[in-house]
Design a protein around this motif. Structure first.
Motif, PDB file in Angstrom:
ATOM      1  N   GLU A 221       0.810  -1.208   0.000  1.00 52.59           N
ATOM      2  CA  GLU A 221       0.000   0.000   0.000  1.00 52.59           C
ATOM      3  C   GLU A 221       0.847   1.263   0.000  1.00 52.59           C
ATOM      4  OE1 GLU A 221      -1.968   1.327   3.608  1.00 52.59           O
ATOM      5  OE2 GLU A 221      -3.877   1.214   2.539  1.00 52.59           O
ATOM      6  N   LEU A 222       2.023   1.197   0.612  1.00 52.20           N
ATOM      7  CA  LEU A 222       2.888   2.362   0.745  1.00 52.20           C
ATOM      8  C   LEU A 222       4.241   2.078   0.109  1.00 52.20           C
ATOM      9  CD1 LEU A 222       2.224   3.210   4.505  1.00 52.20           C
ATOM     10  CD2 LEU A 222       1.196   4.317   2.506  1.00 52.20           C
ATOM     11  N   ALA A 223       4.784   3.085  -0.610  1.00 56.28           N
ATOM     12  CA  ALA A 223       6.118   2.924  -1.170  1.00 56.28           C
ATOM     13  C   ALA A 223       7.151   2.739  -0.061  1.00 56.28           C
ATOM     14  CB  ALA A 223       6.480   4.128  -2.037  1.00 56.28           C
ATOM     15  N   GLN A 224       6.938   3.416   1.057  1.00 58.40           N
ATOM     16  CA  GLN A 224       7.838   3.277   2.199  1.00 58.40           C
ATOM     17  C   GLN A 224       7.002   2.796   3.388  1.00 58.40           C
ATOM     18  OE1 GLN A 224      10.564   6.483   2.622  1.00 58.40           O
ATOM     19  NE2 GLN A 224      11.487   5.693   4.503  1.00 58.40           N
ATOM     20  N   ALA A 225       6.825   1.494   3.434  1.00 59.57           N
ATOM     21  CA  ALA A 225       6.033   0.874   4.489  1.00 59.57           C
ATOM     22  C   ALA A 225       6.838   0.833   5.791  1.00 59.57           C
ATOM     23  CB  ALA A 225       5.642  -0.541   4.070  1.00 59.57           C
ATOM     24  N   PRO A 226       6.204   0.515   6.916  1.00 59.24           N
ATOM     25  CA  PRO A 226       6.970   0.305   8.147  1.00 59.24           C
ATOM     26  C   PRO A 226       8.033  -0.773   7.966  1.00 59.24           C
ATOM     27  CG  PRO A 226       4.625   0.458   8.624  1.00 59.24           C
ATOM     28  CD  PRO A 226       4.751   0.408   7.131  1.00 59.24           C
ATOM     29  N   SER A 253      12.613   2.402   1.419  1.00 55.56           N
ATOM     30  CA  SER A 253      11.755   1.239   1.329  1.00 55.56           C
ATOM     31  C   SER A 253      11.301   0.875   2.726  1.00 55.56           C
ATOM     32  CB  SER A 253      12.501   0.075   0.669  1.00 55.56           C
ATOM     33  OG  SER A 253      11.643  -1.020   0.457  1.00 55.56           O
ATOM     34  N   GLY A 254      10.604  -0.219   2.822  1.00 54.23           N
ATOM     35  CA  GLY A 254      10.151  -0.750   4.101  1.00 54.23           C
ATOM     36  C   GLY A 254       9.815  -2.212   3.911  1.00 54.23           C
ATOM     37  N   GLY A 255       9.095  -2.773   4.844  1.00 51.40           N
ATOM     38  CA  GLY A 255       8.754  -4.188   4.741  1.00 51.40           C
ATOM     39  C   GLY A 255       9.975  -5.069   4.957  1.00 51.40           C
ATOM     40  N   ALA A 256      10.127  -6.066   4.092  1.00 54.54           N
ATOM     41  CA  ALA A 256      11.152  -7.102   4.260  1.00 54.54           C
ATOM     42  C   ALA A 256      10.971  -7.797   5.605  1.00 54.54           C
ATOM     43  CB  ALA A 256      12.562  -6.539   4.106  1.00 54.54           C
ATOM     44  N   ASN A 257       9.746  -7.810   6.072  1.00 55.10           N
ATOM     45  CA  ASN A 257       9.415  -8.352   7.379  1.00 55.10           C
ATOM     46  C   ASN A 257       9.354  -9.878   7.353  1.00 55.10           C
ATOM     47  OD1 ASN A 257       7.109  -7.361   5.696  1.00 55.10           O
ATOM     48  ND2 ASN A 257       6.006  -8.799   7.016  1.00 55.10           N
ATOM     49  N   VAL A 258       9.373 -10.453   8.533  1.00 54.37           N
ATOM     50  CA  VAL A 258       9.295 -11.911   8.671  1.00 54.37           C
ATOM     51  C   VAL A 258       7.880 -12.269   9.093  1.00 54.37           C
ATOM     52  CG1 VAL A 258      10.241 -13.932   9.823  1.00 54.37           C
ATOM     53  CG2 VAL A 258      11.732 -12.006   9.285  1.00 54.37           C
ATOM     54  N   PRO A 280       7.496  -0.727  -2.288  1.00 55.92           N
ATOM     55  CA  PRO A 280       6.238  -1.410  -2.572  1.00 55.92           C
ATOM     56  C   PRO A 280       6.486  -2.685  -3.373  1.00 55.92           C
ATOM     57  CG  PRO A 280       6.515   0.367  -4.137  1.00 55.92           C
ATOM     58  CD  PRO A 280       7.689   0.427  -3.196  1.00 55.92           C
ATOM     59  N   ASP A 281       5.522  -3.573  -3.368  1.00 59.21           N
ATOM     60  CA  ASP A 281       5.739  -4.907  -3.917  1.00 59.21           C
ATOM     61  C   ASP A 281       6.119  -4.924  -5.399  1.00 59.21           C
ATOM     62  OD1 ASP A 281       5.296  -6.243  -1.594  1.00 59.21           O
ATOM     63  OD2 ASP A 281       3.204  -6.708  -1.998  1.00 59.21           O
ATOM     64  N   TYR A 282       5.467  -4.075  -6.216  1.00 55.26           N
ATOM     65  CA  TYR A 282       5.537  -4.273  -7.660  1.00 55.26           C
ATOM     66  C   TYR A 282       6.300  -3.189  -8.415  1.00 55.26           C
ATOM     67  CZ  TYR A 282       1.731  -7.432  -6.349  1.00 55.26           C
ATOM     68  OH  TYR A 282       0.978  -8.412  -5.749  1.00 55.26           O
ATOM     69  N   TYR A 283       6.914  -2.248  -7.700  1.00 52.77           N
ATOM     70  CA  TYR A 283       7.633  -1.168  -8.380  1.00 52.77           C
ATOM     71  C   TYR A 283       8.807  -0.752  -7.508  1.00 52.77           C
ATOM     72  CZ  TYR A 283       8.545   3.286 -10.757  1.00 52.77           C
ATOM     73  OH  TYR A 283       9.130   4.324 -11.428  1.00 52.77           O
ATOM     74  N   GLY A 284      10.028  -0.765  -8.079  1.00 54.04           N
ATOM     75  CA  GLY A 284      11.207  -0.575  -7.249  1.00 54.04           C
ATOM     76  C   GLY A 284      12.142   0.519  -7.680  1.00 54.04           C
ATOM     77  N   ALA A 285      11.663   1.533  -8.427  1.00 53.30           N
ATOM     78  CA  ALA A 285      12.566   2.592  -8.901  1.00 53.30           C
ATOM     79  C   ALA A 285      13.219   3.342  -7.741  1.00 53.30           C
ATOM     80  CB  ALA A 285      11.808   3.562  -9.802  1.00 53.30           C
ATOM     81  N   GLY A 498       2.923   6.869  -2.925  1.00 53.63           N
ATOM     82  CA  GLY A 498       4.284   7.363  -2.888  1.00 53.63           C
ATOM     83  C   GLY A 498       5.107   6.955  -4.094  1.00 53.63           C
ATOM     84  N   SER A 499       4.571   6.056  -4.930  1.00 52.98           N
ATOM     85  CA  SER A 499       5.296   5.618  -6.122  1.00 52.98           C
ATOM     86  C   SER A 499       4.717   6.191  -7.405  1.00 52.98           C
ATOM     87  CB  SER A 499       5.278   4.089  -6.213  1.00 52.98           C
ATOM     88  OG  SER A 499       3.988   3.619  -6.584  1.00 52.98           O
ATOM     89  N   GLY A 500       3.444   6.619  -7.349  1.00 52.28           N
ATOM     90  CA  GLY A 500       2.767   7.094  -8.553  1.00 52.28           C
ATOM     91  C   GLY A 500       2.120   5.986  -9.352  1.00 52.28           C
ATOM     92  N   TYR A 501       2.297   4.745  -8.929  1.00 53.19           N
ATOM     93  CA  TYR A 501       1.775   3.614  -9.680  1.00 53.19           C
ATOM     94  C   TYR A 501       0.828   2.783  -8.817  1.00 53.19           C
ATOM     95  CZ  TYR A 501       5.108   4.226 -13.515  1.00 53.19           C
ATOM     96  OH  TYR A 501       5.811   4.713 -14.591  1.00 53.19           O
ATOM     97  N   GLY A 502      -0.015   2.061  -9.523  1.00 59.83           N
ATOM     98  CA  GLY A 502      -0.829   1.026  -8.917  1.00 59.83           C
ATOM     99  C   GLY A 502      -0.606  -0.271  -9.663  1.00 59.83           C
TER     100      GLY A 502
END
Length: 662
Positions: A221-226, A253-258, A280-285, A498-502
């Motif tokens: 949901e967020l480009a820079q998640a918790p 970035s964020g995530g990379a959680n266990v 975010p999951d699908y866009y990594g610029a 935060g990414s401009g994409y969906g």
């Protein structure tokens, strides 16, 4: 089969939501007061129920938590695997409900002994309003040697709740341990975030005198998640001992959680973390590079939290290929002496096997070239790691010629779709045009993990469904939307703020609603790990209830499945997981179906096998498939052999203690 289209359109949501897996399942020989945690291969050693008598299983008892109405209101599913406590800890069967209530039952009758509720009704409602479905997949147990025998909270249960609190409870009474943190409760990393952004669903890992906790993060949901911070606490005081951020030094970035289960090798003082995708999951610029240590198997020193070694199975993830399952610890056979090994299952269908002390691959792994991104700012990885063996659990090869259909007309419809979709293989980067995602974020393997048989054979359930994905430039209205779950029947469409994409994802199906890839769409697979071969495959699940009008007969084409199975020393593999309300027992050697039992609703929890007072039981939590437009329930059901089937040999307690590699 129109319902199949509607349900499969939302399948990626479950895994994209960073759900979590069981850490350990527990069993004891209560007569000898021995407690052990099953290793991460979900195996239980008991021969009382075996190939010759499993067809005689009958229901022993059923318990209901009285939460079915609330589960339907707040979009929850019960997915917990119970554990059986030792005699000194009360010999209760303990599990958590979808809403983090901990309930202790009599193992022989299913009668309630106590229950603990960490939430108020207001907290539950706020969690639902934030779009985060409640889930709890288990609690864990530890005997605290620093507390005197017979004293309160020598025997402790640990629970990580949806609102990011770590509770320590007395296993005998269910009351909080007053000397742990703040009257039994320790806030976890992410508890300061808005409710729902970070949650808990996986059982915590316990080892010696400490507790290790991961998290579930909304990473799309967020480009820079918790951040996906892993934390370790003292099991007596609740004091924070160390923290580990898989994305150290990567600010955008964020995530990379266990979110999957954590494994612990207590003998070698190592913790194994299966990390998820970066946001975010699908866009990594905005997160160039490989994004280590996301999408990795990470080995940490248990005592310090320092990195021992790590392996990344997806570089710069653009497909939501989280590490979906608990690492499996086992001994790799060698001519000189067994090698301590660890196996990581992936959504891609790969199995990566390592020396767990050094990180050296036990099957070679090669970096293979993969397609570049067509987006100007995206920098997809030039290569991805592929093991030479064992073979992939699924074969994601979909071409116009292999497109499938029930009739020539829907086969033609699928062929036309496959002809027009971008398809350069497994790691085709998402684009502004439709691309094939096969497998999608559902897997391959998912959070149920696998079970080892004979020390080197893996049994694991997998999904086999093709998806189509397409990036889009988000409108102002979409950017203002905060909804992270589509309603049933809609295409999954998420905005990565935060990414401009969906990203839009949907199952690749014909106008009849059937997948365009050949069935079975859910499978049980047996793998010889040391030979590096697939031994057999079996369909898992019947689609007869998924047609517009239910069919009067079973049709074993396999269904999408979530949850895992357990192998027993009686030569059996018990699993539900599929979308047909059925618990099954397979011959773990041949894959032959030996017994099945219809349940009130689907069961996405891994079953448990336990022995209590000389009798072996199989228990499963039937709670329904969340968001699949399937009925939900609050049933915990136990099965056993009738009295006349029990023999002197069958009740020999020498075969009841699970073997461990801990």
């Amino acid at each position: 089969m129109r319902l199949l289209l509607l349900t499969m359109a939302v399948m990626p949501v479950l895994t994209a939501c960073a759900v979590a897996a069981p850490h350990t399942f527990s069993a004891i020989n209560s007569e000898r007061a021995e407690f052990t945690s099953l290793p991460s291969d979900h195996r239980f050693e008991d021969r009382q129920i075996n190939r010759s008598n499993v067809s005689q299983l009958v229901e022993a008892w059923r318990f209901r938590s009285d939460e079915e109405a609330l589960m339907n209101e707040l979009r929850a599913a019960a997915q917990s695997t119970p554990l059986l406590l030792p005699e000194a800890a009360g010999a209760a069967l303990v599990y958590c409900t979808a809403f983090d209530k901990v309930i202790a039952l009599d193992p022989a009758t299913g009668e309630q002994r106590w229950r603990f509720n960490p939430h108020t009704q207001e907290q539950l409602q706020r969690g639902a309003e934030n779009g985060r479905a409640h889930r709890c997949r288990g609690v864990n147990y530890l005997e605290e040697s620093r507390v005197g025998v017979g004293e309160h909270c020598r025997h402790r249960l640990f629970l990580a709740t949806a609102d990011r609190q770590l509770w320590a409870l007395d296993a005998l009474s269910g009351k909080p341990c007053e000397n742990f943190a703040n009257a039994g409760r320790q806030p976890l990393p992410g508890s300061e975030q808005p409710l729902g952004q970070v949650s808990s669903s996986s059982p915590v890992a316990v080892a010696g005198d400490r507790v290790v906790v991961g998290s579930a993060v909304v990473d799309f949901e967020l480009a820079q998640a918790p951040r996906g911070t892993v934390a370790s606490y003292d099991s007596l005081s609740g004091e924070l001992l160390w923290q580990f951020d898989p994305l150290q030094g990567q600010p955008h970035s964020g995530g990379a959680n266990v979110w999957a289960g954590i494994s612990v090798d207590i003998d070698h003082r190592l913790v194994f973390l299966p990390t998820g995708a970066p946001s975010p999951d699908y866009y990594g610029a905005a997160r160039p590079g490989d994004n280590r240590h996301a999408n990795s198997l990470v080995a940490l020193e248990l005592d310090s939290g320092q990195l021992r070694w790590a392996f990344q199975h997806v570089h710069h993830d653009l497909w939501d290929f989280d590490s979906p399952a608990q690492p499996i610890l086992f001994n790799w056979p060698d001519s000189k002496m067994p090698v301590p090994a660890v196996l990581q299952l992936t959504k891609q269908g790969y199995l990566f096997i390592f020396n767990r002390l050094t990180g050296e691959p036990l099957w070679p792994i090669h970096e293979r070239p993969v397609p570049p991104s067509t987006l100007a700012q995206e920098q997809a990885s030039a290569t991805q790691p592929i093991p030479i063996a064992p073979p992939p659990l699924i074969e994601p090869n979909l071409t116009p010629e292999s497109a499938w259909g029930i009739t020539p007309l829907d086969r033609w419809h699928c062929r036309r779709q496959v002809e027009t979709i971008g398809n350069l293989g497994l790691f085709t980067p998402p684009a502004l045009q439709p691309t094939l995602m096969y497998p999608g974020s559902l897997g391959g393997a998912n959070w149920g993990g696998g079970a080892l048989v004979d020390g080197h054979r893996l049994l694991v359930n997998v999904n086999n469904v093709a998806f189509a994905g397409q990036l889009f430039k988000a409108t102002v209205q979409q950017l203002e939307s905060r909804r992270d779950h589509p309603a049933n029947g809609e295409v999954m469409q998420v905005v990565m703020h935060g990414s401009g994409y969906g990203m839009q994802v949907q199952a690749l199906t014909s106008f009849l609603g059937t997948p365009c890839n050949r069935p079975p769409w859910g499978q049980l697979v047996a793998v010889d790990l040391t030979a590096g071969t697939i031994e057999w495959r079996r369909p898992l699940g019947s689609v007869h209830e998924m047609a517009p009008l239910p069919l009067p007969f079973e049709l074993h084409w396999g269904t999408p499945n979530l949850g895992g199975g357990i192998a027993t020393d009686g030569g059996l593999f018990f699993i539900a997981a599929a979308m047909d309300r059925t618990l099954r027992a397979f011959d773990s050697g041949s894959g032959e179906l030996l017994w099945s039992q219809q349940l009130p609703v689907d069961a996405t929890a891994t079953p448990l096998s336990y022995r209590y007072r000389g009798r072996q039981y199989i228990v499963v939590n039937a709670g329904g498939h969340m968001m699949f437009n399937r009925p939900r329930g609050d049933y915990l059901i136990a099965y056993t052999l009738p009295d006349h089937s029990l023999t002197g040999d069958a009740t020999d307690s020498s075969a009841t203690t699970p073997q461990r590699d801990r």
